[in-house]
Design a protein around this motif. Sequence first.
Motif, PDB file in Angstrom:
ATOM      1  N   SER A  23       0.972  -1.070  -0.102  1.00 20.34           N
ATOM      2  CA  SER A  23       0.177   0.014   0.046  1.00 20.34           C
ATOM      3  C   SER A  23       0.950   1.300  -0.052  1.00 20.34           C
ATOM      4  CB  SER A  23      -0.927  -0.054   1.132  1.00 20.34           C
ATOM      5  OG  SER A  23      -1.786   1.161   1.200  1.00 20.34           O
ATOM      6  N   GLU A  24       1.902   1.277   0.786  1.00 18.74           N
ATOM      7  CA  GLU A  24       2.904   2.472   0.830  1.00 18.74           C
ATOM      8  C   GLU A  24       3.427   2.679  -0.521  1.00 18.74           C
ATOM      9  OE1 GLU A  24       5.691   4.852   3.744  1.00 18.74           O
ATOM     10  OE2 GLU A  24       4.649   3.244   4.480  1.00 18.74           O
ATOM     11  N   LEU A  25       3.785   1.693  -1.089  1.00 13.62           N
ATOM     12  CA  LEU A  25       4.555   1.687  -2.329  1.00 13.62           C
ATOM     13  C   LEU A  25       3.325   2.373  -3.288  1.00 13.62           C
ATOM     14  CD1 LEU A  25       6.583   1.313  -4.802  1.00 13.62           C
ATOM     15  CD2 LEU A  25       5.871  -0.700  -4.894  1.00 13.62           C
ATOM     16  N   GLY A  26       2.133   2.159  -3.344  1.00 12.58           N
ATOM     17  CA  GLY A  26       1.119   2.798  -4.171  1.00 12.58           C
ATOM     18  C   GLY A  26       1.018   4.018  -3.914  1.00 12.58           C
ATOM     19  N   THR A  27       0.974   4.527  -2.630  1.00 12.78           N
ATOM     20  CA  THR A  27       0.773   5.742  -2.041  1.00 12.78           C
ATOM     21  C   THR A  27       1.855   6.830  -2.601  1.00 12.78           C
ATOM     22  OG1 THR A  27      -0.433   5.129  -0.128  1.00 12.78           O
ATOM     23  CG2 THR A  27       0.613   7.212  -0.059  1.00 12.78           C
ATOM     24  N   ARG A  28       3.115   6.309  -2.488  1.00  9.03           N
ATOM     25  CA  ARG A  28       4.254   6.912  -3.228  1.00  9.03           C
ATOM     26  C   ARG A  28       4.271   7.112  -4.837  1.00  9.03           C
ATOM     27  NH1 ARG A  28       8.355   8.129   0.438  1.00  9.03           N
ATOM     28  NH2 ARG A  28       7.819   7.756   2.406  1.00  9.03           N
ATOM     29  N   VAL A  29       3.593   6.166  -5.382  1.00  3.16           N
ATOM     30  CA  VAL A  29       3.553   6.356  -6.819  1.00  3.16           C
ATOM     31  C   VAL A  29       2.591   7.433  -7.153  1.00  3.16           C
ATOM     32  CG1 VAL A  29       2.433   5.391  -8.737  1.00  3.16           C
ATOM     33  CG2 VAL A  29       4.142   4.014  -7.405  1.00  3.16           C
ATOM     34  N   SER A  30       1.298   7.426  -6.402  1.00  2.00           N
ATOM     35  CA  SER A  30       0.498   8.362  -6.504  1.00  2.00           C
ATOM     36  C   SER A  30       0.754   9.897  -5.984  1.00  2.00           C
ATOM     37  CB  SER A  30      -0.920   8.053  -5.680  1.00  2.00           C
ATOM     38  OG  SER A  30      -1.619   6.975  -6.342  1.00  2.00           O
ATOM     39  N   MET A  31       1.753   9.913  -4.925  1.00  2.00           N
ATOM     40  CA  MET A  31       2.094  11.481  -4.724  1.00  2.00           C
ATOM     41  C   MET A  31       3.108  11.865  -5.643  1.00  2.00           C
ATOM     42  SD  MET A  31       2.882  10.685  -0.434  1.00  2.00           S
ATOM     43  CE  MET A  31       3.427  12.676  -0.259  1.00  2.00           C
ATOM     44  N   PHE A  32       3.801  10.984  -6.359  1.00  2.00           N
ATOM     45  CA  PHE A  32       4.800  11.457  -7.418  1.00  2.00           C
ATOM     46  C   PHE A  32       3.784  11.983  -8.645  1.00  2.00           C
ATOM     47  CE2 PHE A  32       7.179  10.771 -11.163  1.00  2.00           C
ATOM     48  CZ  PHE A  32       8.405  11.142 -10.849  1.00  2.00           C
ATOM     49  N   VAL A  33       2.806  11.190  -8.888  1.00  2.00           N
ATOM     50  CA  VAL A  33       2.186  11.571  -9.979  1.00  2.00           C
ATOM     51  C   VAL A  33       1.162  12.683  -9.970  1.00  2.00           C
ATOM     52  CG1 VAL A  33       0.115  10.386 -11.597  1.00  2.00           C
ATOM     53  CG2 VAL A  33       2.411   9.147 -11.050  1.00  2.00           C
ATOM     54  N   PHE A  34       0.417  12.819  -8.706  1.00  2.00           N
ATOM     55  CA  PHE A  34      -0.317  14.017  -8.859  1.00  2.00           C
ATOM     56  C   PHE A  34       0.105  15.225  -9.369  1.00  2.00           C
ATOM     57  CE2 PHE A  34      -3.077  11.447  -5.388  1.00  2.00           C
ATOM     58  CZ  PHE A  34      -4.282  12.124  -5.975  1.00  2.00           C
ATOM     59  N   PRO A  35       1.158  15.699  -8.964  1.00  2.00           N
ATOM     60  CA  PRO A  35       1.708  17.163  -9.571  1.00  2.00           C
ATOM     61  C   PRO A  35       1.796  16.843 -11.026  1.00  2.00           C
ATOM     62  CG  PRO A  35       2.980  16.595  -7.829  1.00  2.00           C
ATOM     63  CD  PRO A  35       2.224  15.270  -7.847  1.00  2.00           C
ATOM     64  N   LEU A  36       2.110  15.766 -11.507  1.00  2.00           N
ATOM     65  CA  LEU A  36       2.436  15.495 -12.933  1.00  2.00           C
ATOM     66  C   LEU A  36       0.986  15.649 -13.589  1.00  2.00           C
ATOM     67  CD1 LEU A  36       4.964  12.685 -13.184  1.00  2.00           C
ATOM     68  CD2 LEU A  36       5.305  15.053 -13.459  1.00  2.00           C
ATOM     69  N   VAL A  37      -0.075  15.055 -13.313  1.00  2.00           N
ATOM     70  CA  VAL A  37      -1.260  14.917 -13.795  1.00  2.00           C
ATOM     71  C   VAL A  37      -2.050  16.451 -13.650  1.00  2.00           C
ATOM     72  CG1 VAL A  37      -3.587  13.909 -13.819  1.00  2.00           C
ATOM     73  CG2 VAL A  37      -1.503  12.733 -13.305  1.00  2.00           C
ATOM     74  N   THR A  38      -1.744  16.944 -12.355  1.00  2.00           N
ATOM     75  CA  THR A  38      -2.321  18.246 -12.462  1.00  2.00           C
ATOM     76  C   THR A  38      -1.713  19.388 -13.291  1.00  2.00           C
ATOM     77  OG1 THR A  38      -2.698  18.012  -9.952  1.00  2.00           O
ATOM     78  CG2 THR A  38      -2.544  20.348 -10.689  1.00  2.00           C
ATOM     79  N   TYR A  39      -0.447  19.320 -13.585  1.00  2.00           N
ATOM     80  CA  TYR A  39       0.221  19.992 -14.499  1.00  2.00           C
ATOM     81  C   TYR A  39      -0.193  19.913 -16.023  1.00  2.00           C
ATOM     82  CZ  TYR A  39       3.843  23.044 -16.684  1.00  2.00           C
ATOM     83  OH  TYR A  39       4.436  24.049 -17.626  1.00  2.00           O
ATOM     84  N   ALA A  40      -0.274  18.582 -16.306  1.00  2.00           N
ATOM     85  CA  ALA A  40      -0.918  18.169 -17.606  1.00  2.00           C
ATOM     86  C   ALA A  40      -2.273  18.755 -17.902  1.00  2.00           C
ATOM     87  CB  ALA A  40      -0.853  16.784 -17.565  1.00  2.00           C
TER      88      ALA A  40
END
Length: 429
Positions: A23-40
Amino acid sequence: MTGFRDLRHNHDFTVLWVGQTVSELGTRVSMFVFPLVTYAVTGSALLAGIAGGLELLGTAIALLPGGLLADRVHRRRVMRGAAGLGVLLYASLVVAGVLGALTVPHLFVVGVLTGMCAGVFAPAEMSAVRAVVPREQLPTALSQQQARQHVAGLVGGPLGGALYSVTRWFPFLFDALTFAVSWVMLGRIRTDLAPAARPDDADDADAVRRRARDDVAEGFRFQWSRPFFRTMMAWGMCSNLVINALFTAATVRLIQAGFAPWSIGLVETAAGVCGVLGALAAPRIIQRTPTGVLTVVVAWSFVPLLVPLVFWNNPAVVMLSLSTGVFLNPAGNAGIGSYKMSITPPEIVGRVQATGQFLSWSTMPLAPVLGGALLAVLGGPAAMAALVVLCALVALIPTLSRTVRSVPRPSEWAQATTDEAPAVELAVA
């Protein structure tokens, strides 16, 4: 490594640890991606930056209520409820992504709510660890949790980038699946994780009249009334502020000097690797070193390592200094953290853990401000010198505390717990 092998025979801890590692691995993936998706979606660097901090904001909001729930509600239900809600929240982003309807408000709401799930989950998990792990194995258990966090931090970014390259919503599908794995694994825990009975819970009428505000305040009162816990609260708040300001200032200074982004990224990678190695070595270090001595050593470990940063601004120097300092952190966190758990009454361990974490995190948002302000006002070398001085001053907090210095090795904690009342009330020397 012996301690890690011993814990393999603890079915419930293994189930809990495996589920949360995924679960923590998934959370770190999402935390990394949230800014990328928002900027896109928006093209706004400001909104992308905000998206990156929403999960932490949600966690901070929910920590104190989470501590209350951990001491009042069956811990497995709390953890499974948080994991199940995580599945639904990230599944909603997947559906929106497939339909081409991802929006910033949707991303922001999910970011805050999943952070709140983490804030509710964390105190219940620590209470569960206390229930399923014998006292003598607590340092090893918390060392494994430290290893889990460092591995997730090391792998989460690259994995998130790879999944994002497939399609924007694919990382969210991955995170939804990791929450589902956690939900399933939590259901396999055999130990009764019901909260410990309290004397005032015997009378239902009295229990009903207890107010949530008073219950949360009890966690603060327990820590504030004991010099040992007061010292650790003060040190945690100041240490998180200064160390995170240090990382911010060192990174920004490299950016100002024009070094290649890949070379700057190696600093974080090296810190992650050293964190994992430190977590693997932590059980042996904790067992062989008096916990109070280890805490003081960890408090001072960054001070000499920072001195080269005053004179050289180079990725290799920064990488060597900061990553070496990170190596002892898992042992220090696991050692003093497991001692605090072992001397906390079971009926309030959730609230004590939550209040301690809440206060420690409360200064972290100020860290980038402090690091950036020192660079802007003093310049690079003087800012690093100021941070060296601040680190030394912060290190004095546990060093001058007799209640911290006198904490023995884990093998002697049982006697220390028996003598807890007089021992904890020692004044700061």
